[in-house]
Design an enzyme around this catalytic site. Structure first.
Site, short mmCIF file in Angstrom:
data_model
loop_
_atom_site.label_atom_id
_atom_site.label_comp_id
_atom_site.label_asym_id
_atom_site.label_seq_id
_atom_site.Cartn_x
_atom_site.Cartn_y
_atom_site.Cartn_z
N LYS A 77 7.29 1.00 -4.92
CA LYS A 77 6.64 1.65 -3.69
C LYS A 77 7.87 2.14 -3.06
O LYS A 77 8.18 2.98 -2.06
CB LYS A 77 5.90 0.91 -2.97
N ARG A 92 11.72 -9.74 -8.32
CA ARG A 92 11.35 -9.48 -6.69
C ARG A 92 11.63 -10.32 -6.09
O ARG A 92 10.99 -11.16 -6.33
CB ARG A 92 10.42 -8.50 -7.07
N ARG A 119 9.24 -13.26 -1.75
CA ARG A 119 8.46 -13.48 -0.76
C ARG A 119 7.01 -14.58 -1.28
O ARG A 119 7.04 -14.16 -2.64
CB ARG A 119 7.86 -12.63 -1.34
N ARG A 142 -3.10 -10.16 -5.98
CA ARG A 142 -3.18 -9.31 -4.72
C ARG A 142 -3.35 -7.89 -6.22
O ARG A 142 -4.12 -5.98 -5.88
CB ARG A 142 -2.21 -8.94 -4.28
N ARG A 199 -4.99 0.91 2.41
CA ARG A 199 -4.98 0.79 1.44
C ARG A 199 -6.29 0.32 1.58
O ARG A 199 -6.99 -0.42 -0.02
CB ARG A 199 -4.42 -0.33 1.95
P1 ADP Z 1 2.99 -5.22 -2.03
O1 ADP Z 1 2.24 -3.33 -2.51
O2 ADP Z 1 3.41 -5.71 -2.98
O3 ADP Z 1 1.29 -5.48 -1.27
P2 ADP Z 1 3.75 -4.40 0.28
O4 ADP Z 1 4.80 -4.32 1.49
O5 ADP Z 1 2.79 -3.10 1.25
O6 ADP Z 1 3.65 -4.93 -0.94
O7 ADP Z 1 1.94 -5.48 1.58
C1 ADP Z 1 2.32 -6.52 1.79
C2 ADP Z 1 0.75 -7.77 2.58
O8 ADP Z 1 1.06 -6.78 3.38
C3 ADP Z 1 -0.53 -7.61 1.51
O9 ADP Z 1 -0.43 -7.94 0.24
C4 ADP Z 1 -1.39 -7.21 2.25
O10 ADP Z 1 -1.41 -8.82 2.53
C5 ADP Z 1 -0.21 -6.81 3.86
N1 ADP Z 1 -0.36 -5.70 4.02
C6 ADP Z 1 0.30 -4.25 3.88
N2 ADP Z 1 -0.76 -3.25 4.20
C7 ADP Z 1 -1.82 -3.51 4.37
C8 ADP Z 1 -2.45 -2.69 4.46
N3 ADP Z 1 -2.43 -1.27 4.73
N4 ADP Z 1 -3.87 -3.06 4.80
C9 ADP Z 1 -4.01 -4.89 4.36
N5 ADP Z 1 -2.95 -5.85 4.32
C10 ADP Z 1 -2.17 -5.34 4.85
#
Ligand code: ADP
Length: 234
Positions: free
Chosen positions: A34, A147, A174, A185, A108
């Site tokens: 993404k 990653r 991370r 996740r 999400r």
């Molecule tokens: P990934 O796509 O690998 O999960 P992101 O960087 O998009 O990584 O998100 C990392 C973490 O940030 C998620 O696992 C969640 O805990 C939090 N997060 C990000 N965006 C949201 C969202 N829209 N709603 C709730 N939690 C979020």
């Protein structure tokens, strides 16, 4: 009108239609690529990107109150509560009403999607297109192991880089990229985020890109561009 004139005419109407795509949403599993495709989309269509994950990580790095709150959830591989994320995104959208936007990692959950739709409707706007990166589970697992992320600027790399190629900062693994957290996740993604795609599919806004073999990110970008074009030609 000769054939060439007709061609040019339909081409310019296609470009016009592409320019009306101002609010993009990018949906994909953790480690689906993404971040890379977000950069491609924002550069290609002149969109301002918002990655909620990167923003939350930057808040954690800065030690802010929001960061401290978010960290509790992120370290436990949980979604940050809808009301926290909805608030951040609503504020950002309000500040960026006039430009093209790309939301990466938001919405999400279906509840977030409904809030986003309501907030945009209240501004006389709406989501224009949802790009859904549908990457095979076995590719995602292999990628996750390599990653790294930059806490300073949010850049993510896939080959174990030590130094951020964007800002020169030190890259880290991370804390939510260990296998157990990742599996959780992934499951949350399937049960809570895939329904977001269906929410927008019912509105006829989804462009789906299936990735079943490991390849170059540029090839995926080219497929996205072709699909967006196809969407506008409909
Ligand atoms: P990934 O796509 O690998 O999960 P992101 O960087 O998009 O990584 O998100 C990392 C973490 O940030 C998620 O696992 C969640 O805990 C939090 N997060 C990000 N965006 C949201 C969202 N829209 N709603 C709730 N939690 C979020």
């Amino acid at each position: 009108m000769d054939a060439q004139a007709v061609d040019e005419c339909s081409l310019s109407s296609l470009h016009k239609k592409m320019k009306t795509l101002k609010r993009f949403v990018l949906v994909g599993a953790p480690a689906s690529g993404k971040g890379t495709q977000s950069s491609f989309l924002s550069e290609t269509y002149g969109l301002k990107p918002l990655s909620t994950g990167a923003l939350l990580r930057a808040e954690i790095a800065a030690g802010s109150e929001l960061g401290l709150e978010a960290k509790k959830y992120m370290d436990a591989a949980m979604f940050v509560p809808d009301e926290v994320v909805n608030g951040i995104v609503a504020k950002w959208l309000g500040e960026n009403k006039d430009c093209g936007c790309l939301l990466d990692g938001y919405p999400r959950t279906v509840a977030q999607a409904e809030t986003l739709d309501a907030n945009l409707t209240a501004m006389g706007l709406g989501v224009d297109i949802v790009v859904y990166l549908n990457v095979a589970a076995e590719l995602i697992e292999a990628r996750m192991l390599k990653r790294k992320a930059c806490p300073a600027c949010g850049e993510t790399t896939r080959n174990g880089e030590e130094i951020c190629p964007k800002c020169g900062g030190a890259m880290i693994v991370r804390t939510d990229d260990n296998p157990e957290a990742f599996a959780k996740r992934r499951k949350d993604y399937e049960t809570l985020t895939v329904p977001v795609v269906e929410h927008y599919r019912a509105q006829g806004k989804v462009v789906q890109i299936d990735v079943v073999e490991e390849g170059e990110p540029e090839d995926v970008s080219a497929r996205i561009a072709a699909a967006v074009r196809g969407y506008c030609e409909k």
